[in-house]
Design a protein around this motif. Structure first.
Motif, PDB file in Angstrom:
ATOM      1  N   PRO A 112      -3.105 -17.013  -2.056  1.00 47.04           N
ATOM      2  CA  PRO A 112      -4.307 -17.794  -1.804  1.00 47.04           C
ATOM      3  C   PRO A 112      -5.576 -16.963  -1.980  1.00 47.04           C
ATOM      4  CG  PRO A 112      -3.229 -17.215   0.239  1.00 47.04           C
ATOM      5  CD  PRO A 112      -2.351 -16.697  -0.855  1.00 47.04           C
ATOM      6  N   LYS A 149      -7.727 -20.737   0.505  1.00 46.15           N
ATOM      7  CA  LYS A 149      -7.328 -21.884  -0.315  1.00 46.15           C
ATOM      8  C   LYS A 149      -6.398 -21.407  -1.418  1.00 46.15           C
ATOM      9  CE  LYS A 149     -11.510 -23.600  -1.007  1.00 46.15           C
ATOM     10  NZ  LYS A 149     -12.543 -24.425  -1.593  1.00 46.15           N
ATOM     11  N   PRO A 150      -5.509 -22.279  -1.838  1.00 43.30           N
ATOM     12  CA  PRO A 150      -4.634 -21.841  -2.917  1.00 43.30           C
ATOM     13  C   PRO A 150      -5.432 -21.617  -4.196  1.00 43.30           C
ATOM     14  CG  PRO A 150      -4.002 -24.019  -2.086  1.00 43.30           C
ATOM     15  CD  PRO A 150      -5.222 -23.623  -1.364  1.00 43.30           C
ATOM     16  N   ASP A 151      -4.967 -20.648  -4.988  1.00 47.62           N
ATOM     17  CA  ASP A 151      -5.628 -20.339  -6.252  1.00 47.62           C
ATOM     18  C   ASP A 151      -5.440 -21.520  -7.200  1.00 47.62           C
ATOM     19  OD1 ASP A 151      -6.663 -19.290  -8.474  1.00 47.62           O
ATOM     20  OD2 ASP A 151      -5.489 -17.440  -8.472  1.00 47.62           O
TER      21      ASP A 151
END
Lengths: 498, 92, 482, 103, 309, 168, 108
Positions: D52, D56-58
């Protein structure tokens, strides 16, 4: 004008027959008259060009064509004295052989293909003759393989294709070995042009063993084509080809290319001095001597005329190698001049054998009985060739053997005399019975396969034989003449051994 | 609100699904397998809706919408199958 | 100017493929010509710039690294672009006769052909690992689709096998890309080269990617799909597949190895890859010797010849680099010529079984001549392009004292001669087999001419080596890297 | 053990299953399953392994995976068409060794 | 609790995958595979990738499953007497290789997860530059703006797949007419679902700019509507490709390329989009192309016609 | 006459009616999904959906009254609640108290919406499942979990008759 | 809103959700326990739909947003449609093959 001429002339000379060959392909099978004209015109044109180059060379010019294939890797075509020797021989014999072949193949199929490749083959030979460095030599050497293979397998019989396969196996393996040696040498010494006296002796390389191995690789590469024992096996098999091909293969193109290459390597790349310093001459001479005896001995046991001639070739070509391997000016003269002499004599013999086979269906020695009465002119030519091979004066062969013997003694290698004597005896042993049968036996009632031949064919084929026979007599008789091969060779050799 | 309620429900429903898979595996008829796929569809919708709430990811509701909209596609495709489609099927 | 040319390389065929589906049938031929013919012209300005500056770089959509995708053309990619353009034009000449664009068959064929061209161009331009994956898939799918246009069981079977293996291979590649991104967070091939440190993870990623690519490039022993696929595809398709499509995978391997993994100590792997090449040369040649169909011989020959391209790994020098690059081009031309000629023969006779080809030189002289010329180059006989390649390889091996490789290269040439002369002996010198005379259909002269021109180019390459080698030298990563 | 680790392990298992299926499967349909499973394994790995960003996730790997999914679907659809046609012509939906082919 | 959910999903995935490849009947394998696809959507949801979940749901539920089922149906109908499935290859190496592959992926995957690395530079750049584009969904940003060449080529791949499939479609083997929608229920289903797919696809298309969604998901949903129509027999495969089919088929590629190239005329870089409207336009065109391509692939034909009266 | 395949004989006016209904529903759905922000797109989508819907439309729309629909919805909700509870009870019951069997049921309803509604809702009533429909579209094969489940089917038919005002 | 109020809504929602899950469980149990396809379909359609209804209601209460609630309602309606249609299609498929399957069912 002159520089331009000097630059392009060698290329044009090589390309004349190549273009003729391609034109023959394009013209197709049907246009026989056009083909004949193309053939003859190209052969005559080439001879004239050679003459022109010869004049220029004698005037002190060196025609040279050069383009770069790779950095430091040039394609060089150059006319020096040695190349002129080989080039003249091939151009001359090409003309004669063409005339002979046109008649010989009068009714055979696939002539367009035959003459096409025939011309390409001569182009390659010319390239070999004029090659100005080892890479160029190799290129044309490979092209020669490519262009002679179709001739070997020309008849398309199973035997022909099998012998073609053998031929390829030997020659391509040989050239692969050659290529490795070449790259190695190139890596050590760079891609230098042929120079009389050798290029790498100047460099003072401290790589004795590398040089010896390279020499071995090169000898193997050339030896295949020169039919040096034990690389000779393809040659007798290739006898399935039509007679003009055998003549060309044996007398001019292939085996000579090998021998000529060895001469180039010894004289122009390593140089006689380096060769003897590295101790390479003697082993090569021994190999050549062994091949001479071996070929002659095997020839004794052949019952087929062309086979016997083939083994005779195996033995005779090694005279050339023997000559240059012994070293010393006299022996080298003997070897080099044999290049010409053997060519003239052997081509005569093959022409005659072809006539025997074509006119009367005579292929075996046992069938030769009394043929002298049926085909006197041809038989006479055959006799001249055979006597020359044995080394009987005044035919050309004698001169070569004389110089070889004298040279050997001069170089302190008297054992060679024994080889020469033995070989001569063997030569006599396998040629004299033939002559005896030809002239002294009674003709049979019926020839194996007699065919009706037109007068024109007879004239062309027998005429060609007579021409070459006369040439072999002439070069022997007129050896002292200024333009004789002997004098020419002597001139060349003085450059090597100043 | 109990914090583990929603994930707990998800786990519960997933376990439920796993049990339903037994029916897919056991069959015995294709219709049986298909009907458990049906179960799968409707349960997954619930799972997705709960996930959407739990993870605060409203986009999951869209996923659920797609599921429920398109569930019929597979049924309809199944309906066109020849009757003996599952022949040679069954218990290992 | 250059940017427009670069864009044109990809978008011209792409738009061509789209428009081909739209325009009325009678315009299709003109459209195909309009797309294919300008391609070499587009290469001219690019060549001019690469000649001066060694490389052209262009950020697609204007997004700088590491955000966007960058196109980068150096001499190596340019060389392949030229090869491809050349092949498209000349093989296309045959394809125009085999699949006239105005026919339904043409409509099946040409859009895929153009998509394949666009894919190859995009692949050669791209310097982005993931973008390479996408382009690779485009190339593969279009290529397989072209194989399938033949619609014969053997071809479809081969296409299926190819498809499955290619998909698996792409996945391996993608796995590697994913790992590299996870490690350094960028997808640019060159940037990755700067950022990646040799280690277990990057090395594994690299191995995975290379393995996948080697499957696509049909490097022994991962070659199993190739002979059937190339041997059963329609003539022009075989030509393009063998001449360029398999090569672009190797091109990516080179990029990865010499740019991204530049300077990593992997001697064992180098040797291993070289040995794979050796295996390919020996095995491919040996099997080519025993094939019963002309196109299968040529296809196995591709397996063998691709082996040479692997020799660059153990030799790894400027000379080897030049040798491999040059071999790639000369083999491409010669192989395309062979396949074009074989395709013509197959179309004329209705078969390419070797024993039915006896005496063919009388009936299809031009095609047989093409076979012979191309064979000369393939065997590495002088003065063809193949010879120069072989010479350079030998020299490179000599420089390192690698006698084993030298012997291998020489042996490879011999084996090539063995299987090619076998064909030539059959076609030219066996007495004509009876029966096929009535069924012979002369190939259109344009098709034969296409093969001949390709073969002549393969030979002529031997005399035009200097500029190619100079350019290759400028692309040698050993020169670029600090 | 975090979720990422868990999904990586799942991806590994899926990959293994895919490889196994690809080797042993006789029917082409199964081989396609196997390849798709392998593909999904790799997609999972790509998303799970790139950790992340600021919690937040990439997004980038997800975008890549989306592209990958489209490509996988395209290839699968084509493979199915090919399989049907092959079956129609030969009556077999498996790969067998006949590389020389008929002429 | 998170972990429990995730491990259940993971376990389910593994079990389903295993069942899909190893079961005895092909039909069962298909069902398992379809369910696997649905579970993948759950997994994506759990991994914080709703875009992928959407795509997987639309594709898995709407297209792939039906595609596989119909393929199986065609196989069975082509040669009803053939044994359903050829023998499985017996390979002693299969298991070791598979285990090796799995452990390799596990090791490197775990390595990749656990290494202490700098954050994905490209990913950071995406977030930094997203604002300029006017989009708030980073994935759409990547697909349509930052790496739009990938997307363009991806659409080309789809087209290539379709064209390749076209090469093997033959008119004579046109999909045997699917069951007709002679059931009242199916009619009702179509009347409700198909208009809904249009609405939802447009919704997803527009949503793509700020929340999960986008051209591909929208296209897949639209395609699912088409698939329904084909399954119900309302649309039938047809040969020939009229302009009305061909144009939408290549529309996405065409619009994308033309806009991308036109920008070069103004001096902008290739494929630099002039604004948000261009993104929407391209996405809409792509949606249409993707949907039509998938539908045609499903139909196994180069064109479609309405139900014959 | 077959249930709802007679698309050709739906008149133009009826199609417009269909389209309008679908358009309104879709527009409402759009507003629900997106709010009022991008109404233009919603309008386009709803129009397109309505067009397709009208093309797919089958049979003549039967007039229905909104208040009856609401009442019907209540009935339906209640019945399906009962159905759910019923089947859950049976599933959990250790003795599995079911006696499944098929019953053929001839529908008196006209073809089109009423019949469709009937076929689809039968499955959600307690203990019944619409298992098959013969080619005439009138004979409904009902699968019942218990023999007395058919009661609800009768009631359903009555409700539908009332909903579409068919009893007159 | 006061605390107590919220918790009441939450309590209702929670119980709805749990109840819904239980109905899902019922569907699964039915799927596993019932003897043949048709009975299993009963379980699925009715129980699962009730489950979905309850879950949607619970979540709608939790979300407290009319848009979400409407969406959930739509989803439920669509679920209803999908369930009945699918059930009918599957049942019909099984019916037409009834003779074949019933013997199989018997053996299984």
């Amino acid at each position: 004008m002159i520089p331009l001429l000097l630059f392009w002339l060698p290329l044009v000379t090589v390309l004349v027959s190549a273009v003729a060959g391609l034109a023959i392909f394009v013209a197709g099978e049907r246009r026989q008259r056009l083909r004949t004209w193309l053939n003859l015109a190209a052969a005559v044109l080439k001879l004239m060009l050679i003459a022109l180059i010869g004049l220029l060379v004698m005037a002190g010019h060196t025609p040279e064509f050069r383009i770069s294939l790779l950095p430091e890797l040039d394609l060089v075509l150059r006319a020096d004295a040695l190349s002129m020797l080989f080039a003249t021989l091939s151009a001359l014999l090409w003309l004669v052989t063409t005339i002979y072949a046109i008649a010989y193949l009068e009714h055979a199929p696939n002539r367009a293909r035959f003459f096409g490749f025939f011309s390409l083959c001569v182009a390659s030979t010319m390239g070999i003759a004029m090659a100005g460095n080892l890479v160029t030599f190799f290129i044309f050497y490979e092209l020669l393989t490519l262009t002679t293979w179709p001739l070997v397998v020309h008849t398309g019989t199973a035997a022909a294709i099998a012998s073609g396969r053998t031929y390829l196996r030997y020659t391509l393996t040989g050239s692969a070995v050659f290529l490795i040696g070449l790259v190695w040498l190139y890596g050590l010494a760079g891609g230098q042009d042929f120079i009389a006296g050798g290029t790498i002796s100047e460099l003072g390389l401290d790589q004795d063993w590398s040089l010896r191995i390279i020499f071995l690789l090169l000898v193997i590469g050339m030896g295949v084509k020169a039919a040096l024992f034990p690389l000779h096996a393809w040659l007798p098999k290739a006898m399935v080809a039509p007679a003009p091909v055998s003549a060309l293969l044996h007398a001019v193109a292939v085996v000579k290319a090998g021998a000529f290459g060895l001469v180039r390597v010894i004289e122009d790349v390593y140089g006689p001095a380096l060769v003897s310093e590295l101790g390479l001459g003697l082993p090569l001479a021994i190999a050549a001597a062994f091949t001479i005896i071996y070929g002659s001995a095997l020839a004794l046991f052949q019952t087929d005329i062309k086979k016997r001639l083939a083994f005779s070739t195996v033995s005779q070509v090694s005279y050339i190698i023997l000559g240059v391997a012994i070293g010393g000016p006299v022996a080298t003269i003997g070897g080099l001049v044999h290049l010409v002499h053997q060519g003239l004599m052997k081509i005569t013999l093959f022409f005659c054998a072809g006539i025997f086979a074509n006119f009367l269906g005579v292929k075996k020695i046992s069938q030769l009985d009394g043929i002298g009465r049926r085909l006197p002119w041809t038989s006479a030519c055959f006799t001249i060739g055979a006597l020359g091979m044995i080394g009987l004066p005044p035919v050309a062969g004698f001169i070569s053997k004389w110089y070889l013997g004298a040279g050997a003694v001069a170089a302190g290698q008297p054992w060679v005399i024994i080889v020469l004597v033995t070989s001569t005896l063997l030569n006599a042993a396998y040629f004299l019975p033939l002559l005896k049968r030809i002239w002294l036996h009674d003709p049979p009632r019926q020839w194996p396969a007699e065919v009706q031949v037109s007068r024109l064919e007879t004239a062309a084929m027998v005429g060609s034989s007579i021409t070459t026979a006369l040439f072999s007599l002439a070069v022997g008789l007129l050896a002292g003449f200024p333009l004789s091969p002997l004098n020419w060779v002597t001139g060349i050799v003085t450059e090597y051994f100043p | 609100m109990i914090s583990w309620l929603l994930p707990g429900l998800v786990v519960f429903l997933l376990l439920n699904l796993a049990a339903g898979l037994v029916r897919v595996a056991r069959g015995p008829t294709p219709a049986d397998r298909m009907s458990s796929a049906l179960l799968f569809g409707s349960t997954t919708v619930a799972v997705l809706l709960i996930l959407a709430e739990w993870m605060s990811e409203p986009a999951m509701r869209n996923v659920a919408l797609l599921f429920v909209m398109l569930a019929a596609v597979i049924s309809l495709a199944f309906f066109g199958m020849p009757r003996d489609i599952g022949a040679g099927d069954d218990e290992p | 100017m250059t940017e427009a040319a670069l864009a044109g390389l990809v978008f011209l065929p792409l738009l061509g493929a789209c428009l081909l589906l739209l325009v009325p049938r009678q315009w299709r031929t003109a459209l195909v010509l309009l797309v294919v013919v300008p391609l070499p012209v587009l290469l001219l300005p690019i060549t001019a710039v690469v000649w001066q500056q060694q490389a052209v770089q262009m950020a697609v959509a204007g997004h700088a690294l590491p955000l966007g995708i960058v196109w980068r053309v150096d001499a190596l990619s340019l060389l392949l672009l030229w090869l491809n353009a050349f092949l498209l034009v000349f093989v296309g000449l045959q394809a125009l006769t085999r699949f006239p664009p105005a026919t339904p068959a043409g409509l099946r064929f040409w859009p895929l052909w153009l998509l394949l061209a666009a894919g190859i161009h995009a692949l050669l331009l791209s310097a982005d690992l993931f973008n390479l994956y996408v382009t690779l898939e485009l190339v593969t799918l279009a290529g397989i689709g072209l194989i399938a246009t033949s619609n014969r069981p053997a071809a479809l079977q081969a296409a299926m096998r190819y498809l499955l293996l290619a998909l698996m291979a792409s996945l391996l590649y993608l796995l590697g890309v994913g790992l590299i991104y996870a490690e350094i967070g960028t997808l640019d091939l060159y940037e990755a080269g700067n950022l990646l440190e040799p280690g277990l993870l990057p090395a594994t990623a690299m191995v995975l990617m290379i393995t996948g690519l080697l499957v696509k490039a049909a490097i022994f022993p991962l070659h199993a799909w190739l002979p059937a696929a190339h041997g059963n595809a329609p003539g022009p398709v075989s030509a393009l597949l063998s001449a360029i499509v398999v090569k672009v995978s190797i091109y990516i391997v080179w990029r990865l190895w010499f740019w991204t993994a530049e300077g990593w100590p992997m001697p064992a792997l180098e040797l291993f890859l070289g040995l794979l090449g050796a295996g390919a040369i020996l095995y491919g040649s040996a099997l080519a010797l025993v094939q019963k169909r002309l196109k299968m011989v040529i296809a196995y020959s591709t397996v063998a010849q691709l082996g040479y391209l692997m020799l660059i790994f153990p030799l790894a020098s400027l000379l080897a680099w030049q040798a491999a690059g040059f071999h790639l081009v000369s083999h491409g031309l010669a192989k395309a010529a062979l396949f074009v000629a074989a395709g013509n023969i197959l179309a004329s006779l209705g078969t390419d079984r070797l024993r039915r080809l006896a005496g063919l030189d009388q009936r299809l002289p031009l095609d047989v001549f093409t076979l012979a010329l191309a064979s000369v180059s393939l065997m590495g006989l002088p003065p063809s392009g193949g010879f120069i390649g072989k010479w350079l390889f030998l020299q490179a091996a000599w420089e390192q004292g690698a006698w084993g490789w030298m012997a291998l290269i020489a042996l490879g040439g011999l084996l090539a001669a063995a299987y090619l002369f076998r064909i030539l002996a059959l076609t030219c010198f066996h007495p004509r087999s009876h029966g096929h005379s009535s069924r012979l259909r002369e190939p259109p002269s344009r098709a034969s001419l296409a093969g001949l021109l390709l073969a002549l180019a393969a030979i002529g390459l031997g005399f035009a080596s200097a500029p190619i080698l100079t350019m290759l030298a400028s692309a040698w990563p050993g020169v670029i890297a600090p | 053990m975090s979720s990422a680790v868990l999904f990586v392990i799942v991806a590994a298992l899926l990959f293994g299953i895919g490889v196994y299926g690809l080797i042993i499967a006789g029917h082409l349909l199964r081989k396609l399953f196997a390849i798709n499973i392998m593909g999904n394994a790799i997609f999972i790995l790509m998303v799970a392994a790139s950790g992340p960003l600021d919690g937040k996730p990439d997004a980038l790997p997800q975008a890549l995976v989306l592209t990958g999914i489209v490509i996988a679907v395209s290839a699968t659809a084509f493979a199915l068409a090919l399989m049907v046609r092959l079956y129609q012509l030969t009556g077999q939906a498996s790969l067998h060794n006949n590389e020389g082919g008929d002429d | 609790m998170n972990l429990a959910v995730d491990s259940l999903i993971g376990l389910g995935l593994v079990a389903l995958a295993w069942q899909a490849i190893s079961g005895r009947s092909l039909f069962r394998g298909i069902v398992m595979f379809v369910v696997f696809g649905l579970t993948m959507a759950l997994a994506w949801a759990r991994m914080g990738a709703p875009d992928l979940a959407l795509a997987e749901a639309a594709i898995g539920a709407g297209v792939t499953g039906a595609l596989m089922l119909v393929a199986l149906r065609r196989l069975v109908q082509l040669h009803p007497d053939q044994p359903a499935e050829p023998k499985r290859a017996r390979s002693r190496l299969a298991l070791p290789i598979a285990l090796l592959a799995a452990s390799l992926v596990a090791v490197i995957g775990l390595g990749a997860v656990s290494v202490d690395r700098e954050p994905g530079r490209a990913g950071v750049a995406v977030m930094d530059n997203l604002a300029e584009t006017g989009l708030s969904n980073p994935i759409t940003g990547v697909l349509l703006v930052f790496r739009n060449l990938d997307t363009l080529l991806e659409v080309a791949v789809l087209l290539a797949a379709f064209l390749a499939a076209l090469a093997v479609f033959r008119d004579q083997e046109q999909a045997p007419a699917p069951p007709r929608g002679d059931l009242p229920l199916v009619g009702a289903l179509l009347a409700i679902i198909v208009p809904l797919t249009i609405l939802v696809s447009v919704h997803l298309l527009l949503a793509g700019s700020h929340e999960p969604g986008g051209a591909f998901q929208a296209g897949a949903v639209l395609a699912a509507g088409g698939v329904l129509l084909i399954l119900a027999g309302r649309l039938q495969p047809a040969s020939g490709m009229p302009l009305a089919t061909a144009l939408p088929l290549v529309l996405g590629l065409l619009v994308f390329s033309v806009i991308g190239l036109a920008m070069m005329l103004t001096g902008a870089p290739l494929l630099a989009l002039p604004g948000l409207w261009a993104v929407y336009l391209i996405e809409a065109a792509m949606m249409i192309s993707i949907a039509l391509t998938l539908v045609l692939l499903f139909a196994g034909a180069s064109g479609l016609r309405r139900e014959r009266p | 006459m077959r249930g709802n395949r007679d698309t050709s004989n739906a008149s133009r006016r009826q199609r417009w009616a269909w389209a309008l209904q679908i358009f309104i529903v879709l527009l409402l759905l759009w507003i629900m999904l997106n709010g009022l922000a991008q109404l233009w797109a919603g309008l386009i989508a709803a129009l397109a959906g309505a067009a397709i819907g009208a093309w797919l439309a089958s049979g003549q729309p039967h007039p229905w009254k909104p208040h009856r629909l609401l009442a019907f919805a209540g009935f339906f909700l209640w019945e399906s609640l009962k159905g759910g509870i019923d089947v859950a009870w049976r599933a959990f019951h250790p003795k599995l108290p079911i006696q499944p069997g098929f019953t053929s049921y001839r529908m008196a309803l006209p073809a089109g919406q009423p019949r469709t509604l009937m076929v689809s809702t039968v499955s959600l009533l307690p203990g019944t499942l619409s298992a098959d429909l013969d080619d005439s579209g009138e004979m409904l094969e009902v699968h019942g979990l218990t023999p007395d489940a058919m009661d609800s089917v009768f009631r359903l038919e009555a409700w539908i008759t009332w909903l579409f005002s068919l009893d007159r | 809103m006061s605390m107590g109020d919220t918790s009441l809504v939450e309590w209702i929602a929670t119980s709805l959700l749990v109840l819904g899950a239980l109905f899902y469980l019922a569907g699964t149990v039915g799927l596993l326990r019932f003897p043949d396809v048709h009975c299993r379909l009963h379980a699925l359609t009715k129980a699962d739909n009730l489950g979905l209804l309850l879950v949607c209601a619970g979540l709608g209460l939790l979300a407290c947003d009319w848009q979400v609630a409407a969406l959930l309602g739509t989803i439920w309606l669509l679920g209803l449609l999908a369930a009945t249609v699918s059930a009918h299609l599957i049942a019909r498929h099984a019916c037409r093959d009834h003779s074949a399957t019933s013997s199989r069912t018997g053996s299984a």
